[in-house]
Every structure is written in C-alpha cells, then in structure tokens.
Scaffold this active site. Sequence first.
Site, PDB file in Angstrom:
ATOM      1  N   HIS A 185       0.806  -1.230   0.000  1.00 43.77           N
ATOM      2  CA  HIS A 185       0.000   0.000   0.000  1.00 43.77           C
ATOM      3  C   HIS A 185       0.835   1.274   0.000  1.00 43.77           C
ATOM      4  CE1 HIS A 185      -3.926   2.069   1.040  1.00 43.77           C
ATOM      5  NE2 HIS A 185      -4.324   1.091   0.242  1.00 43.77           N
ATOM      6  N   HIS A 285      -6.361  -2.169 -11.312  1.00 41.01           N
ATOM      7  CA  HIS A 285      -6.724  -1.827  -9.928  1.00 41.01           C
ATOM      8  C   HIS A 285      -8.186  -1.419  -9.879  1.00 41.01           C
ATOM      9  CE1 HIS A 285      -6.921   1.191  -6.553  1.00 41.01           C
ATOM     10  NE2 HIS A 285      -6.279   0.223  -5.934  1.00 41.01           N
TER      11      HIS A 285
END
Length: 377
Positions: A185, A285
């Site tokens: 992340h 994504h």
Amino acid sequence: MKITDLKLYHVKPRWLFLKIETDEGIVGWGEPIVEGRALTVATAIEELKRYLIGEDPLRIEHHWQIMYRGTFYRGGPVLVSAISGIEQALWDIKGKFYNMPVYEMLGGRVRDKIRMYCHCGGETPEAFAANAKRRVEAGFNAIKTGVDAPVRHVDSLAFVESQVNKFIAAREAVGSGVDIAIDFHGRVSPAMAIRLAAALEPYYPMFIEEPCLPENVDSLLRVAQSTSIPIATGERLFTRWGFREALEKGAVAIVQPDLCHAGGIFEGRKIAAMAETYYASIAPHNPLGPISLAACLQLDACTPNFLIQEHPSMAEKWDLGEGYLKKPFEVIDGHVAIPQGPGLGIEINEEALIERGYAGDWDTPRLAYDDGSFAEW
C-alpha cells in the site's frame, strides 16, 4: 448525435457516477472519482462539461486529447480521473450506438471468462486463515491481503514476524493451489520492503503491490531487484506516460492502472500494450463500484497480457452492483463471464442512485505513529 448534458451522482459508500445524455436518447455511464476528493473531481467535470456540450460523443480519442492537452497543464489525479469517467461513458454510448460491447470495438475478446481476486484480511493469523478459507469455499482461487498499518521506516522483528505469521496461516489454510497477493500500500519504506519481501518469499506470494511509494522509480527498482516475488504497481500512476519509466527500468512485472484514474478504457489498453512489449502483465486496480468493474471487464476481455481482475471484498452484494445494476455481476468459481450487452454491458437503476445518494464528503483515513507524526495509510 450530440452531447446534451452531463449529470453526477454521489453514491454511498464513496462513489461518484456520471451520466452523459445525447439528443438521440442514448446515455452512457462512467465512474469519475478520486477517493476522498469526489467533490473536487465533480468540479472538474463541470469545467469539462463546457467543452463537451454539443459535441459528437463518438469522437472519443479526439475529445480525450483536447481534455487532457487543451488547458496546457496535464496529468494528475483530479484531471485524469475526471477524463476517465467521461471516457468510460463515451465508450458506453458508442457501444450502444453500434450495438456491440466495448471490447468488440477494441479488437474482440481473447478469453472466455475473467479471473477475479477478492480482498481478505484478519486481525490475527487464525482470523485471516478462516477468512481465506471462506473465500476459497466461495470459489476464488486468488485473494489479496495487506500489511498492517502504520509501518515504521525501519520496523521491528516482531512486526515482520506478525505479518509473516498471518501469511503462513493463510497459506497453510488454503494450500499451494491458491494465489495469495499482498499489498504494501505504499506505506512501507524501500529498506523495510526489502526485509519484508525476504521474509515472505518462502511462502510464494503471487505479487507484492506498491512495495513503496511510486514517485521514485529507482527505489522501486531496488526492491524489485532484491526479490523473486513479482512487483505490481500503478494505482497512483496516470496515463501511459506515468508508466513509462517503471516499465523501461524493469521495476514492475504487473501494471495496475485504475481505469477510473489512469485515463479510461482505451488509455488502459495503451498501457497494457506498452507493458506487453516489456513482457509485463496487467491487473487493473479497482476498489470502486460496479461501473468501474464494468469498464475493467471490457478491457480484460480483449487484452492478451491480462492477468487477473481486482474487485473489493465480494462479501457485500453491492460490490457487484446489487441494487445499483438491474442485473448485477455474478462471480462463479472465481470468474466473471464476458459481458454480452452493448457498451459497458450494464443497466443502471437510477432510482437507487438517488435513494443511496450522499454529500460526497467521504474522506481518506489518516494514521499516525505513536509519537504523533503522520503515517502513510
């Protein structure tokens, strides 16, 4: 055919939907959003609306070039996300006009179904293992988890062990036939990412996503060269120009453009083609809503180097469009069927958008270290 109006809907939990209307009654839907900046993107849409009203919606590439290049300053999440949602809606209109799915206009399908992965987590190794088993029992053969936050720039051995123990528990629970990816992340420093990757490597992660922040490609390359685990990145990169350096330097094995941020469906296809020349895969994504998923599926269907498609937990039916779509998506044995309808292949329940509307004020979580300083989410 001319564009007559652009209408926006702020929709729970944090989505922004766009409807483009035409004088022939054909409408198109897109999802222009920056998570935590929906109101800012809505303003950008209103500014672009001045150009689009009265234009021919079928000239998608022409409009993309003018919207992106026409105001001198280019790129960035707000402008390109606004363009992305508009571009999706224009493809939806074009597909309905010609009565074919978007993927047919981009070369036709190259596969019969689309492999999906879902998110999976747990506070403890036991909880993560149990959740992973439930995902597999639901038909998935790929899941993704994340490292706990916050992560100090150089964190303790105890932290590394806690993350590895979770991964081991999930691996033991689901076996070697299930892929498990892990998302750093962008919250991990390059030095710490190298240590974590080394500790995780024996348990065969499918990929590590955003092992460090994306601004410095040489740092990403240093992580990639330290491990055999494939590196994935791209959710915070915009347009093909944003992906160029990472591909040229060999810092990424799996590109992850977000079709609501990176420039839309056709821009995603261009990014995929660039990646193909470097023998890299594409795994779009997508932590967003059903229109975003619909756009991704169109790209996935016609892209040879497609790897796998992200969509959130799959535990909530609204993730797949329940209530928002007249016919929600269905995941069977970890796959979604190739869409068959024209355009994006979806029909929006507009009444539900109004019923589940909100002010558009969802904000990004903010974390801090124990000394009070800011930590990456």
